[in-house]
Design an enzyme around this catalytic site. Structure first.
Site, short mmCIF file in Angstrom:
data_model
loop_
_atom_site.label_atom_id
_atom_site.label_comp_id
_atom_site.label_asym_id
_atom_site.label_seq_id
_atom_site.Cartn_x
_atom_site.Cartn_y
_atom_site.Cartn_z
N HIS A 1 -61.27 16.02 14.59
CA HIS A 1 -59.82 16.28 14.68
C HIS A 1 -59.24 16.96 13.44
O HIS A 1 -58.11 17.45 13.50
CB HIS A 1 -59.06 14.96 14.90
N HIS B 1 -61.44 11.75 23.23
CA HIS B 1 -60.34 12.55 22.71
C HIS B 1 -60.78 14.00 22.56
O HIS B 1 -61.90 14.27 22.12
CB HIS B 1 -59.88 12.01 21.35
N ASP C 1 -66.01 6.46 22.90
CA ASP C 1 -64.75 5.78 23.19
C ASP C 1 -64.26 6.01 24.63
O ASP C 1 -63.12 5.69 24.94
CB ASP C 1 -63.66 6.18 22.20
#
Length: 392
Positions: free
Chosen positions: A137, A175, A262
């Protein structure tokens, strides 16, 4: 040639925001201990990277002002003028707050991923795993999503500059891999493929199927955003179907993959309802692709994963077992309820706030049926078909 290297830098354990932060590096220790107890990780496979991260390489991914601010905020007592800049660079929030020594530990993580790439590209190993990496990220101008330096982008940049190789980056974190996508959005030699929960409800809010790259890199970005409460069958159907087409289009010289774990139903920071099965099968598909398309060249990185007790050690261990072609996988494939080592379970149960699993894979027959399963699968197929149409 040795098949696989397990890259590990002890300084990555110092990448700690605060005691109660969800990014908990004990997961690295738990994974290593689990692998050692089943005889899957010995000292000959462990590689400690050189500490130094090339400053020029770092500044080719992150703007100089950001790097300098990270360094200053890493001091035990940073100057007030740098503290006042922390918010501008994404480093003063609960999500990614600055902490003493962060430059050193983040640089160690970056150096680990770059070294893993070098081990493979130089022909010393077919595969290399760096579970401390995968901080996807971090953006060129700011930290975000628990990520200070984008080690995946650093590794890819090293491959491009030193070997002029075509890279396929595969991101399996729940994500969206926004930082890596941004780093190479206009580069036709780096193909990025990210499967993730739709950003409609989840950080970082990006990764729409319509994001396809720009300029010379148009068509080299593929995003596969799936619906909340997606389960194993739908996740794997979409991932595998699109992977085949991405490979045909990308024609990579090396695969760099990110393995955040995740998307599991127990992860507290997402809404996907998958089991440990996807962490057995996705590495298998990527491994096969590496040998079919890249003469085996494969670098795998860690990433997210916030149930460090019940999910991360099992998922990351399955990745290494696949990468190293350990015979335990054959036993596991014949016995899905194969038990974890009792000593490992007992050791970590003493610290865990929740009951640890006893088996490598989850017994999903005990899980409550997910409502709207057919509608979720239908929507995911629609998005998969739309993404696939962009590859034609």
């Amino acid at each position: 040639m040795p098949e696989a290297a397990y890259v590990y830098h002890p300084d990555s354990l110092n990448y700690v925001f605060r005691r109660d932060h969800p990014f908990d590096q004990r997961r690295l220790v738990m994974t290593m201990e689990l692998l050692q107890q089943v005889g899957a990780l010995d000292d000959s496979a462990l590689i400690q990277p050189p500490y130094a991260l090339d400053e020029q390489l770092l500044r080719s991914i992150h703007i100089p002002q950001y790097v300098d601010t990270v360094k200053q905020l890493s001091l035990d007592d940073p100057e007030e003028r740098y503290i006042s800049l922390a918010g501008q660079y994404g480093l003063d929030y609960d999500e990614t707050p600055f902490f003493p020594g962060m430059h050193k530990s983040a640089s160690a993580i970056g150096a680990g991923s770059v070294h893993a790439a070098e081990l493979v590209m130089s022909g010393q190993y077919n595969h290399a795993l760096h579970l401390g990496g995968g901080l996807h990220h971090a953006l060129p101008q700011k930290g975000a999503g628990f990520c200070i330096y984008n080690d995946a982008s650093l590794a890819i940049q090293h491959i491009r500059h030193q070997y002029d190789a075509k890279v396929l980056y595969i991101d399996t974190d729940v994500h969206h891999g926004d930082g890596v996508e941004m780093s190479f959005y206009t580069d036709p030699h780096v193909f990025t493929y990210s499967i993730h929960e739709t950003g409609k409800y989840l950080f970082p809010g990006t990764g729409r199927v319509e994001e396809r790259g720009a300029g010379e890199g148009f068509g080299c970005t593929i995003n596969l955003p799936v619906e909340p409460y997606t389960e194993d069958d739908s996740w794997l159907e979409c991932f595998g179907t699109l992977l085949d087409q991405v490979l045909q289009r990308a024609q990579p010289d090396i695969i760099v993959s990110q393995h955040g774990c995740d998307a599991h139903a127990l992860d507290p920071l997402s809404h996907i309802h998958c089991s440990m099965r996807i962490y057995r099968e996705m590495p298998q598909l990527i491994h096969q692709a590496a040998h079919e398309w890249c003469q085996g060249r494969w670098v795998a990185l860690g990433g997210g994963g916030y149930d460090i007790w019940r999910v991360v050690p099992r998922a990351w261990s399955l990745l290494w077992l696949e990468m190293s072609e350990h015979p335990l996988l054959q036993t596991l494939d014949h016995d899905p309820q194969l038990l974890l080592p009792e000593h490992w379970v007992n050791r970590w149960q003493a610290q865990s706030p929740v009951e640890l699993p006893r088996t490598w894979l989850d017994d999903v027959s005990r899980w409550e049926p997910m409502p709207r399963r057919q509608e979720i699968m239908k929507q995911n197929r629609h998005i998969c078909e739309l993404a696939a149409s962009y590859l034609k």
